[in-house]
Design an enzyme around this catalytic site. Structure first.
Site, PDB file in Angstrom:
ATOM      1  N   HIS A  80      48.626  35.171  44.254  1.00 18.54           N
ATOM      2  CA  HIS A  80      49.041  34.477  45.483  1.00 18.54           C
ATOM      3  C   HIS A  80      50.063  33.376  45.186  1.00 18.54           C
ATOM      4  O   HIS A  80      51.027  33.217  45.935  1.00 18.54           O
ATOM      5  CB  HIS A  80      47.827  33.903  46.212  1.00 18.54           C
ATOM      6  CG  HIS A  80      46.846  34.963  46.619  1.00 18.54           C
ATOM      7  ND1 HIS A  80      45.573  34.684  46.993  1.00 18.54           N
ATOM      8  CD2 HIS A  80      46.973  36.317  46.672  1.00 18.54           C
ATOM      9  CE1 HIS A  80      44.933  35.828  47.275  1.00 18.54           C
ATOM     10  NE2 HIS A  80      45.765  36.829  47.084  1.00 18.54           N
ATOM     11  N   HIS A 115      48.197  41.267  53.845  1.00 18.50           N
ATOM     12  CA  HIS A 115      47.729  40.663  52.600  1.00 18.50           C
ATOM     13  C   HIS A 115      48.030  41.569  51.406  1.00 18.50           C
ATOM     14  O   HIS A 115      48.346  41.084  50.315  1.00 18.50           O
ATOM     15  CB  HIS A 115      46.234  40.312  52.640  1.00 18.50           C
ATOM     16  CG  HIS A 115      45.840  39.568  51.412  1.00 18.50           C
ATOM     17  ND1 HIS A 115      46.099  38.221  51.242  1.00 18.50           N
ATOM     18  CD2 HIS A 115      45.334  39.993  50.235  1.00 18.50           C
ATOM     19  CE1 HIS A 115      45.733  37.860  50.038  1.00 18.50           C
ATOM     20  NE2 HIS A 115      45.270  38.920  49.391  1.00 18.50           N
ATOM     21  N   ASP A 162      49.969  40.491  47.990  1.00 19.49           N
ATOM     22  CA  ASP A 162      49.553  40.785  46.608  1.00 19.49           C
ATOM     23  C   ASP A 162      50.646  41.547  45.855  1.00 19.49           C
ATOM     24  O   ASP A 162      50.917  41.271  44.674  1.00 19.49           O
ATOM     25  CB  ASP A 162      48.278  41.652  46.611  1.00 19.49           C
ATOM     26  CG  ASP A 162      47.024  40.853  46.933  1.00 19.49           C
ATOM     27  OD1 ASP A 162      47.054  39.618  46.820  1.00 19.49           O
ATOM     28  OD2 ASP A 162      46.013  41.493  47.288  1.00 19.49           O
ATOM     29  N   HIS A 183      46.123  46.066  42.581  1.00 18.25           N
ATOM     30  CA  HIS A 183      46.716  45.353  41.443  1.00 18.25           C
ATOM     31  C   HIS A 183      46.994  46.260  40.245  1.00 18.25           C
ATOM     32  O   HIS A 183      48.031  46.141  39.596  1.00 18.25           O
ATOM     33  CB  HIS A 183      45.816  44.195  41.025  1.00 18.25           C
ATOM     34  CG  HIS A 183      45.661  43.167  42.093  1.00 18.25           C
ATOM     35  ND1 HIS A 183      46.730  42.449  42.586  1.00 18.25           N
ATOM     36  CD2 HIS A 183      44.580  42.747  42.793  1.00 18.25           C
ATOM     37  CE1 HIS A 183      46.310  41.627  43.526  1.00 18.25           C
ATOM     38  NE2 HIS A 183      45.008  41.791  43.678  1.00 18.25           N
TER      39      HIS A 183
HETATM   40 ZN   LIG Z   1      45.235  38.828  47.346  1.00 15.33          ZN
END
Ligand SMILES: [Zn+2]
Length: 305
Positions: A77, A236, A240, A263
């Protein structure tokens, strides 16, 4: 475009989402070509960890960096805030293992950084200009990066969960500082109530609460006040992705199509880009017009989704 840093020191504190640790943070101005450095002030010798893909040590539910056993967790973030605001250089000091979750988004980071202002440095900003397609997949998850039409990153993101109140959402944007501040920065981390026990059993989400994450129950969002945007979840995921992509060390000029990524796959794409130096080029771009002279290798590749 020239490289930027922040004008003055930013200080804040808070609880890490996964570790539950209370951490004090200072963001310091840094010179051109420093990049983003994380410094663990509580570890002997105060090791500095550069925010680059080769320092990624974990990608389960957050992106963590590390060097010689010293780890800085949940960096995505703050990295997204730097990239979103066009900050190329900064030193982030912290006295614990994980960045504070704050409200689960980058909104407060943006507000604090904008509060001290930015400063232009004495070096051009290099863009990583995509010249031929680069793709990574993991089952039905994929990321496809294509040559773009301007100096910014264009993103088309789709998510698809099997849950009564969160199924398919899509979001499309061309990244700019204004767009980041208005549409992306405030979108919060989210999680499913049904996963909380499993996460905690695995040592994750120890600091998670309704004040730093959207929690999705069986039939409704449990947070008072509901969502900040109807499509807050996919926004969101874009936040990311912007943070993880910044591990390239330079802003990307290209068009990125993302389907159900996370991720691990984001970092896999960054590693694949860095391992495919003939597919892109560093260019000092001043404006979209500078893209006109860029020659693409498009015809050499067949793109299949
Ligand atoms: Zn996040």
């Amino acid at each position: 475009m020239i490289q930027k840093s922040i004008k003055k020191i930013v200080s804040f504190a808070g609880v890490g989402l996964h570790s539950g640790s209370n951490v004090n943070v200072r963001i310091l101005p840094a010179a051109e070509e420093t990049g983003i450095l994380f410094v663990r002030t509580d570890v002997p010798g105060a090791p500095a960890i550069e925010a680059v893909a080769s320092n990624v040590v974990a990608t389960n539910y957050a992106t963590s960096l590390g060097i010689n056993g010293t780890v800085v967790g949940t960096v995505e973030h703050i990295l997204a805030a730097f990239r979103g605001l066009g900050i190329d250089n900064a030193v982030v000091e912290l006295d614990g293992p994980e960045l504070p979750a704050l409200d689960g988004s980058a909104e407060l980071l943006v507000r604090m950084i904008e509060g001290v202002g930015t400063v232009e440095l004495d070096a051009p900003r290099k863009y990583l200009v995509i010249k031929e397609p680069i793709k990574v997949t993991d089952g039905d998850k994929h990321l496809l990066l294509l040559p773009g039409t301007g100096k910014s990153l264009e993103i088309y993101y789709s998510i698809d969960f099997t849950h009564p109140i969160l199924s398919k959402q899509t979001y499309r944007c061309r990244l700019s500082s204004d767009l980041f501040k208005e549409e992306i920065a405030s979108a919060r981390t989210f999680g499913f109530l049904r996963d909380v026990e499993m996460l905690r059993a695995n040592g994750l989400a120890k600091g998670g609460s309704l004040s730093n994450a959207v929690v999705i129950g069986d039939t409704e969002v449990l947070n008072e006040g509901g969502l900040r945007y109807p499509d807050e979840f996919v926004r969101h995921k874009v936040l990311d992705l912007i943070g993880d992509m910044s591990l390239l060390g330079a802003p990307v000029a290209g068009y990125l199509i993302a389907n159900r990524s996370g991720h691990a796959l984001n970092v896999k794409l960054v590693e694949k880009i860095l391992g495919s130096p003939t597919s892109w080029e560093y260019i000092d771009l001043l404006s979209d017009d500078d893209m006109v002279g860029v020659r693409y290798n498009f015809e050499q590749k067949v793109v299949t989704l």
